[in-house]
Motif scaffolding. Sequence first.
Motif, short mmCIF file in Angstrom:
data_model
loop_
_atom_site.label_atom_id
_atom_site.label_comp_id
_atom_site.label_asym_id
_atom_site.label_seq_id
_atom_site.Cartn_x
_atom_site.Cartn_y
_atom_site.Cartn_z
N ARG A 654 0.79 -1.22 0.00
CA ARG A 654 0.00 0.00 0.00
C ARG A 654 0.82 1.27 0.00
N ARG A 655 1.94 1.22 0.69
CA ARG A 655 2.77 2.43 0.73
C ARG A 655 3.26 2.80 -0.65
N LEU A 656 3.56 1.78 -1.42
CA LEU A 656 3.99 2.00 -2.80
C LEU A 656 2.84 2.62 -3.60
N LEU A 657 1.64 2.05 -3.44
CA LEU A 657 0.49 2.57 -4.17
C LEU A 657 0.17 4.00 -3.75
N ARG A 658 0.36 4.29 -2.48
CA ARG A 658 0.12 5.65 -1.99
C ARG A 658 1.09 6.64 -2.62
N ALA A 659 2.35 6.20 -2.69
CA ALA A 659 3.37 7.07 -3.29
C ALA A 659 3.01 7.35 -4.75
N ILE A 660 2.57 6.32 -5.47
CA ILE A 660 2.21 6.51 -6.87
C ILE A 660 1.00 7.43 -6.98
N ALA A 661 0.01 7.20 -6.12
CA ALA A 661 -1.20 8.01 -6.17
C ALA A 661 -0.88 9.49 -5.91
N ARG A 662 0.13 9.73 -5.12
CA ARG A 662 0.51 11.11 -4.80
C ARG A 662 1.49 11.69 -5.80
N GLU A 664 4.50 10.81 -6.08
CA GLU A 664 5.83 10.93 -5.46
C GLU A 664 6.79 9.93 -6.08
N ALA A 665 8.06 10.20 -5.88
CA ALA A 665 9.08 9.26 -6.35
C ALA A 665 8.97 7.97 -5.54
N ILE A 666 9.26 6.87 -6.19
CA ILE A 666 9.20 5.58 -5.49
C ILE A 666 10.52 5.36 -4.77
N THR A 667 10.42 5.29 -3.45
CA THR A 667 11.64 5.08 -2.67
C THR A 667 11.65 3.70 -2.04
N SER A 671 12.16 -4.80 -4.90
CA SER A 671 12.81 -6.04 -5.35
C SER A 671 12.00 -7.28 -4.98
N THR A 672 11.07 -7.14 -4.03
CA THR A 672 10.28 -8.31 -3.67
C THR A 672 9.02 -8.43 -4.51
N LEU A 673 8.80 -7.48 -5.42
CA LEU A 673 7.62 -7.56 -6.28
C LEU A 673 7.66 -8.78 -7.18
N GLU A 674 6.51 -9.43 -7.32
CA GLU A 674 6.43 -10.58 -8.21
C GLU A 674 6.68 -10.13 -9.65
N ASN A 675 6.19 -8.94 -9.98
CA ASN A 675 6.26 -8.49 -11.35
C ASN A 675 6.55 -6.99 -11.38
N GLU A 676 7.81 -6.66 -11.55
CA GLU A 676 8.19 -5.25 -11.48
C GLU A 676 7.65 -4.43 -12.64
N ALA A 677 7.31 -5.11 -13.74
CA ALA A 677 6.87 -4.40 -14.94
C ALA A 677 5.56 -3.65 -14.74
N ILE A 678 4.77 -4.09 -13.77
CA ILE A 678 3.47 -3.43 -13.59
C ILE A 678 3.60 -2.02 -13.02
N LEU A 679 4.79 -1.67 -12.53
CA LEU A 679 4.98 -0.32 -11.99
C LEU A 679 4.59 0.75 -13.01
N ASP A 680 4.95 0.52 -14.26
CA ASP A 680 4.60 1.49 -15.31
C ASP A 680 3.10 1.61 -15.48
N GLN A 681 2.41 0.48 -15.44
CA GLN A 681 0.95 0.51 -15.57
C GLN A 681 0.33 1.30 -14.42
N LEU A 682 0.81 1.03 -13.23
CA LEU A 682 0.25 1.69 -12.05
C LEU A 682 0.50 3.19 -12.10
N GLN A 683 1.62 3.56 -12.71
CA GLN A 683 1.96 4.98 -12.80
C GLN A 683 1.29 5.64 -14.00
N GLY A 684 0.49 4.87 -14.74
CA GLY A 684 -0.22 5.42 -15.89
C GLY A 684 0.69 5.67 -17.08
N LYS A 685 1.84 5.01 -17.11
CA LYS A 685 2.79 5.25 -18.21
C LYS A 685 2.61 4.27 -19.35
N ALA A 686 1.86 3.20 -19.11
CA ALA A 686 1.76 2.18 -20.16
C ALA A 686 0.31 1.76 -20.34
#
Length: 686
Positions: A654-662, A664-667, A671-686
Motif C-alpha cells: 500500500r505504501r507503494l500505491l500511496r506514493a504513486i497516487a501522490r 511521489e518518487a518511489i523510494t 525487489s520483492t515484487l512478483e512483477n516489477e513491470a506493472i509499476l509502469d501501468q500503475l503509474q499510468g505510463k503504459a
Amino acid sequence: MRFQAPASVAFPVVALHNRATDTVDSAFIEEPMNELTLDSMLQEHRLFEPAQDFIHRARINAQRLTALQDKANTDHEGFWAEQARNELSWHTPFTRILDSSQAPHYRWFDDGVLNVSHNCLDRHLASRGDKTAIIFEGEQGDTRHISYRELHQQVCRFANALKAQGIGQGDRVILYMPMVPEAVIAMQACVRIGAIHSVVFGGFSAEALKDRIEDAGARMVITADGGHRGGKVIELKAATDLALSRSTLKVDKVIVLQRTGKAVGMQPGRDLWWHDAIRDQPDRCEPAWVGAEHPLFLLYTSGSTGKPKGIQHASAGYLLGAIITMRWVFDIRDDDIFWCTADVGWITGHSYVAYGPLACGATMLMYEGAPTVPDAGRFWAVCARHRATIFYTAPTAIRALMKFGDEIPARHDLSSLRLLGTVGEPINPEAWMWYHRVIGHERCPIVDTWWQTETGAIMIAPLPGAVATKPGSCTLPLPGIVADVVDQNGDTITEPDQGGFLVIKKPWPSMLRTVWGDEERYRKTYWGEFGGRYYLAGDSARRDADGYVWIMGRIDDVLNVSGHRLGTMEVESALVAHPRVAEAAVVGRPDEITGEAIFAYVVLKGPRPAGGIDKALTEELRRWVTSEIGAIARPSDIRYADNLPKTRSGKIMRRLLRAIARGEAITQDTSTLENEAILDQLQGKA
Ligand code: 7RM
C-alpha cells in the motif's frame, strides 16, 4: 451446509479515522487516536451452519466449546496450564504458570523443561513410526513420502552435523531455503540442539537477506543451490553469496542443499554441501533440554517501512498455541492429510507446516512451486493426487485462481476435502462464496483465521463443528484468547458494528516475547497504548450483533474524505463485488477540497483496457461504488493494471500505491515484487 435466513438485516460498517501515514508501521501509535464515527453501509448477512455429519465427527462441538470457554473465563491461567500439561511432553514439568513480574515481558510455564523437536518427533515414534509425516511434491512432479521414523533420523543426522560445525545453544542460524522437506528438517534440527533459527523467505532479495543476517547476528546460513518456482530456478546460493559479500558480519559456515543440480560456487573453508555435512553423522541425537522460555526462533516481519522487526518466540508457549489451534480450528485427526500452502518463510509456514502438524502426529502435504505450473489447476491437482482433507491458503491465492474460472477446479477430484481455511487478509464475500461452492462443493466449512506473526498461532476463528460462519468474518476469539474491540480510551465498544481498535487483553502462551535487539520497539509498538494494559494488534475491527469480529484493516489504512472516515477495505470490497473486477486496492491521495481523495487500482477479470483507459467502465465503477457504499466512497481515480504490487506473501504494498497516487518518487524497495513491470501501468505510463 445449510443456507440460513439473515441473522440481522444490515451491518452498518464504520471506519476508524486516522490520518493516512507513510511513516513507520507503528506510526499510528505515535499519532493521536481519533474519534470513531459511523460512515457507511455494506451488507453481508449470510450464515452457514456446520453440517450435522461434520458436527458429529468434530473434536469440538458447541457444547464442548462452551465448556472450554467457561473454564478459560473463570480461570484463565488454570485453563492454559491444563492445556500445557495435556498437550506438551515435558522433560521437567512446570510449577509456575504465568510470570507477569517483568510485564510486558510475560513468561509462561518458565520452570518447565522440554524440547520442541522431541515434541514434534520422538514422542510419536512408538505409536506412529511408520506413519507418513510429510508428503512432498516438487514443482517438476517429483514426490516423496517421509515417515515419522525417517524424519526423526534425518533431523537427528542434520542436528549432529550442525553441532559438528560448531553450532550450539542460543546460536542464530539463518535458513534461506526452497519449500522442500529439508527446510523443515533444518528448522527441527536447530531447535533440537537449542539453536535459534530465522527463516528468510526464498523470494526475498540478497539485500533483505543481508539485513537479517546482520540483525540476527547469525553464525551460519543454510541454503540450497536453488529451488523450482514458476518453471524457473530460484538461485538461492548466488543470492546468499551476494548477501554475505555485502554483510559486515561474516558467518562461519554456509551449508548448501543440492536441490536443482545447478552449478554454484563454493567458498573453501566456509561452504559445505548438506550431503557432505551429514555423511557419517549418527541418526540419533539427544535433544537439548531447554527451559520453556528458551528462544525458539526469530522471524522478521516487514513493517510497512524501515527496519523489519525480528519477532522472537519462546519454546513451550509457541508450540502449545500451534498444537491447540491444529486441534480446535483444523479439527486435526489421525487420518487427515493436512495442507497449508504457506511457505516456511512466513509465520503460517512455521505454525502450520514446520511445527503444528508434526506436534500433532499428523500427515501433511508440502508443495514446492507456484500454483500456476503447469496450469492454474495445480493446487487442485495436488489436493486430488494426495487426497488432501484439509486445505489452508490465502485469499489472494483464492482470488487469483478464481480468475481462471470454475472449469479448472472441476477437472480435479476434490471429494477428499472436508475443511477449508483462509489467512492473511480479509476475504471478500465473493471469493469466500467461490471457495465454498467451487472448491468445497458446499460441503466443507471455511475457517477464516485471524492472527499475526506476533501472536504465533490463530487467535480469532470459527471452530468448524461449533460456530456458524459468515463470509468475510473471522467470527469469535478462541477459548483463552481475550480479544476485544475498544475505543481510543481503551473502553470496550458495546454498540454493534462500531469500529475500534483490536486488542488482546490478557497475555497468551504463544505471544511474541520481544523484538530481537530492540526491547524499546517491542514496548512501544505493542504495549504503548492504553497504559500498557493491552496488546495492540494494529488492526481495526468491529463486532456485529452476534459478537462476530470483522477485521476492517490496518489502522494506518484508513482514509478521511471530506471529514468522513472510510476503510480502504470497504471500498475494495465494493469494487471486487462488481462482476468485472477481480481485485482492487484503494489508497488515499491528498486533495485540496476533500482532504483526501480515493485512488483505486483495479485488476479486471478480463484483459486490461488498451492503454489502461476505458472511460465508460471507469464511470460505471464509480457509479457502482456510489451505489454500494455512498457518494463519499466514489473513487476519484481508477487505474487498471494486470496485477497489484504485492509482497511475496501476498500483501498489497500500500505504501507503494500511496506514493504513486501522490505522484511521489518511489523510494520503496520493489525487489520483492512478483512483477516489477506493472509499476509502469500503475503509474499510468503504459
Ligand atoms: C498470519 C499472518 C498479520 C496481519 C493482521 C491482519 C492481516 C491476517 C487475517 C487478516 C483479516 C484475517 N500474519 N490478517 N489474517 N485480516 N482476516 N483472517 O498473516 O503477521 O503476516 O500478518 O494480516 O491485518 O494484522 S502476518
